[in-house]
Each structure stands twice: as C-alpha cells, then as structure tokens.
Enzyme design. Structure first.
Site, PDB file in Angstrom:
ATOM      1  N   GLU A 187     -35.059  31.337  45.983  1.00  0.00           N
ATOM      2  CA  GLU A 187     -36.078  30.435  46.504  1.00  0.00           C
ATOM      3  C   GLU A 187     -35.670  29.913  47.873  1.00  0.00           C
ATOM      4  OE1 GLU A 187     -38.064  28.050  42.776  1.00  0.00           O
ATOM      5  OE2 GLU A 187     -36.042  27.465  43.363  1.00  0.00           O
ATOM      6  N   CYS A 188     -36.544  29.995  48.843  1.00  0.00           N
ATOM      7  CA  CYS A 188     -36.422  29.336  50.132  1.00  0.00           C
ATOM      8  C   CYS A 188     -35.081  29.643  50.815  1.00  0.00           C
ATOM      9  CB  CYS A 188     -36.671  27.841  49.983  1.00  0.00           C
ATOM     10  SG  CYS A 188     -37.141  27.029  51.529  1.00  0.00           S
ATOM     11  N   GLY A 189     -34.104  28.740  50.741  1.00  0.00           N
ATOM     12  CA  GLY A 189     -32.807  29.027  51.324  1.00  0.00           C
ATOM     13  C   GLY A 189     -32.179  30.269  50.733  1.00  0.00           C
TER      14      GLY A 189
END
Length: 447
Positions: A327-329
């Site tokens: 997710e994301c990072g």
C-alpha cells in the site's frame, strides 16, 4: 466509560490535548485510545501516551454495527476510551450527511462529546459557537467544553462564564497558549511519533499542561454517563481460513502505516505475523506471504537501496509467485526506483516525491479482476493521501481496481498486478473489505 474530544474545526489543538489527556488518565486508568477518520500519525502519539495501540473508527469504512464491533473489540480489558475526533465535529465527506464525521461516531457509540475551541480573541462569540454546535444536531450530547489558546486566567474566566451562563454547558478547562509546545509538521501531517526520539518528552509536557489546566475528574464523570452499548454489532472481518500460515509485515521507521484491525484479521485467519525491517534486516523471515504498508520510503530511499540483500529477497519472493500486498509507501518500494535510488523493481516505473499533494480523498474502488485480497465485482471503500506519484507513460500491467471516487495510480485505475504481487496507492481498512485477511492468508497457502 467513553468520551469524544471534538474540535470546532481543524488546528484547534485536538491532538496535543487528546494525547495529553490520554497520558494523564493513564496514570490511574487503563486507557484505550481511538482516532476518528483515516489517520496513521495521530494514533502513533496516542499509542506512545497510553501503551495501548490506538484504533481508528470511521463511518465511511464502517457500518454502524462495525463501528460498535471495532470499539467493543478494542475495549477488551480497558477502563476508559478517549476518542480523538477529526477536523470539525460535523465535517465528513458531504456537506449535509454525517458519513465520515466525528458526529457519526458519537451517534453510533452514544458517546458524550467535549468540544475543543480555539478561543484566541473570543469571549461571548465562544458561546455562540457552542450554541450553534449544540443546536445543529440535538442527537449529539455536547457535555463539556475545553478552551484552548486562552490569553490568561482573566480571559479564561470571562469566556467560561459566557459559555456556561448563555449555553448551559460547563467548561471543564482552559489552556494558555504556548507555541513552544507545538510539534513540527511533515507532508502527511504531524511527524510520526515512531521517528521522534523526543516524542515522549513532548507527550510528558502535554500531560503536565493538561493536569494543570483541565478538570480530569469531571471529564471522567462525564465519560461515566455514556450508556451501555446494546445496539447490533456487525463483524469487521470474516474468517475464511483456519490453517496455519506465516505472513511477513514490514515494520520499522520507514513502513509503519497499518490499521491494527488489518493485522488482527490476518491473525484471525490463521496467520502468525512476522515483523521485519526492510531498512535494517538483511533477509526476509521464513514466511508464506508479505504485507508492506505505507510510510515514508522517500525519506529513506538511499538507505533502502543500499540494503541489496533485502531487495533481492523480496524480488525473489515475488518471482517465486508468493503473494505480496503493498500500500502507498509499499507501492513506491516495489517500483524500479524512488527518486534515482534503485529499489525492489517488481514494476518498471519510477516513483518520485512532488512538491504538492497528489491525492487526498476517500476513495471507492470496483474490483476488476480476482487478486490476492479481493474478488472481481466487489466494491470497497478506502483512502488516498500522498505527495508521491508513479511515472507511467504507458502501463505494462493490468490493474485490479477501477477508482470511481478518488484518483488512483494511473487514469483512475489502481492496483498494479504482476504475478501474485498487488500494489496500490489506496489504503485499505478491513472493515471495508472484510475478506482482506482471509484472502491474503488463503493466497499464501496456495503455492
């Protein structure tokens, strides 16, 4: 016992006040902290202050029954809940309804509310604020007021008298403004407590300020007035797997944005969670599946790129068709590079940090293809908040999700798919995807 600390708007000092109250009450009670809304940063301070992991309550992710279920689960063995609100008491995703607001959580839990006001230059006008907040929705029990940023004792007493005599609402404390106790900001909000060596020093200062400024005994008395929760509960996750499986979770200074319930849903589905550090560990632990959450890899890109043995382990794990959800990072880490620093290279794209926010919104996603966490045809809610972007001129991968509310990674699509790896900018909460933990664990068993 439960209490909600809500603001008249953003930047009224909710986080410092809430964290100080949590720390002060923890000297006598076993305090369970909660945060309204999709937030990883504020809960990190709550957790340090109380020693108990802060949990999120969000009516965009959760139905009423799920809010209550999550609350009841979190309160097991605890004495009192202190719930920090988000933005203004009534702010949500819509200008009329309650979805995503602190008010919606107050209704679901029948919790009394303490309203926090930035009272700089206000006296009688503070009473007008309280009247407006009380009359807008009579279902909300605004049981007390805290005045922040008062000039001095005289200012506090005048404002307190105005509010109490005009509105009939008691003021339980006032905090003299002191900019020296504010904490620095970062592009995703407050600096995460995990990174701050002096975070405990700040929390201790906030705690002492609270003890000298607020009637904590009265706050606890108000929390005791909350009625028993007897409305229906709805489970926030489903159990799909009972076989033992090992799931690695990246957790260190770089990757630490996780909802507690997401991890618990894995454990409820037979997972033994193995935490490891992509920054400091040389190799992956012995695991069957991998979960890489959000964080700040852009600030550690050089160090991450130098840990070549870890990069190779994760790439080999991917090539071995083992499931990886990022997710994301975590998505950034799986790209070819962050800035110019080489990282895992599951996907041949560069991720870069920009000088302006790229996405900040609640999202709705439609699942386009079966994947390791969801099935085609499902619709789920999530959120995006990032200053980074992935540079994709021509996509070379299928996307798992069509974004119908929000932005996504590319052309309103998200969820890069490659073998058994799935990477998305959308942050997922298990309440909005109840089969998340079960599907990831089942995917880890398949090979």
């Amino acid at each position: 016992m439960r209490i909600i600390l809500a603001g008249t708007g953003s930047a009224v000092g909710k986080t410092t006040i809430a964290t100080g109250i949590m720390k002060a009450l923890s000297e006598k009670y076993n305090v369970q902290p909660f945060k309204v809304g999709p937030d990883y940063i504020d809960p990190s301070y709550h957790t340090l202050a109380t020693g108990n992991t802060s949990r999120n309550l969000d009516s965009f992710f959760m139905h009423d029954g799920q809010v209550r279920d999550s609350f009841i689960k979190g309160m097991d063995g605890k004495d009192i809940a202190v719930i920090e609100g988000v933005r203004g008491l009534y702010e949500g995703i819509d200008s009329v309804n309650d979805i995503g607001s602190t008010a919606s959580i107050a209704k679901s839990l029948k919790a009394p509310v303490i309203l926090i006001i930035n009272s700089r230059s206000l006296v009688k006008s503070a009473a007008a604020l309280v009247l407006g907040f009380k009359t807008l929705d009579p279902e909300i029990n605004i049981a007390g007021v805290i005045l922040n940023k008062v000039k001095n004792k005289a200012h506090y007493e005048k404002t307190k008298r105005s509010i109490e005599e005009i509105t009939g609402t008691e003021v339980i404390g006032g905090i003299v403004r002191d900019d020296s106790i504010s904490i620095e900001q970062r592009h995703l909000g407050l600096v995460p407590a995990r990174e701050r060596e002096n975070s405990l020093k700040f929390i201790d200062i906030w705690c002492e300020t609270i003890k000298n400024s607020i009637d904590l005994d009265r706050l606890v008395e108000i929390a005791r007035t909350a009625p028993k929760i007897d409305s229906n509960l709805e489970p926030i996750w489903n159990k799909l797997n009972s076989k033992k499986v090992k799931i690695g979770v990246a957790y260190d200074e770089v990757f630490n944005f996780y909802y507690k319930e997401n991890i618990e849903s894995l454990e409820a589905n037979g997972a033994k969670v193995e935490y490891f550090s992509p920054l400091k560990d040389e190799n992956l632990p012995d695991i069957d599946g991998l979960y890489i959450g959000g964080g700040y890899p852009e600030l550690f890109s050089k160090e991450l790129s130098l840990n070549e043995s870890m990069l190779k382990d994760i790439k080999d794990f991917h090539l071995d068709n083992r499931p990886i959800f990022a997710e994301c990072g975590g998505l950034m880490y799986l790209m070819n590079s962050i800035h110019e620093d080489k990282v895992v290279d599951v996907y041949p794209y560069k991720s870069v940090l920009t000088d302006r926010v790229q996405a900040l919104k609640y999202t709705i996603a439609e699942v386009q293809e079966d994947n390791i966490i969801s099935k085609k045809g499902e619709v789920f809610h999530g959120h995006e908040f990032h200053y980074s972007k992935v540079i994709v001129d021509k996509p070379q991968h299928r996307f798992a999700f069509k974004i119908t509310r929000g932005k996504g990674s590319y052309d309103f699509m998200d969820g890069f798919m490659e073998r058994n790896t799935l990477a998305s900018y959308v942050h997922t909460h298990v309440a909005a995807m109840p089969n998340f933990g079960g599907n990831l664990c089942l995917s880890a068993l398949e090979k």
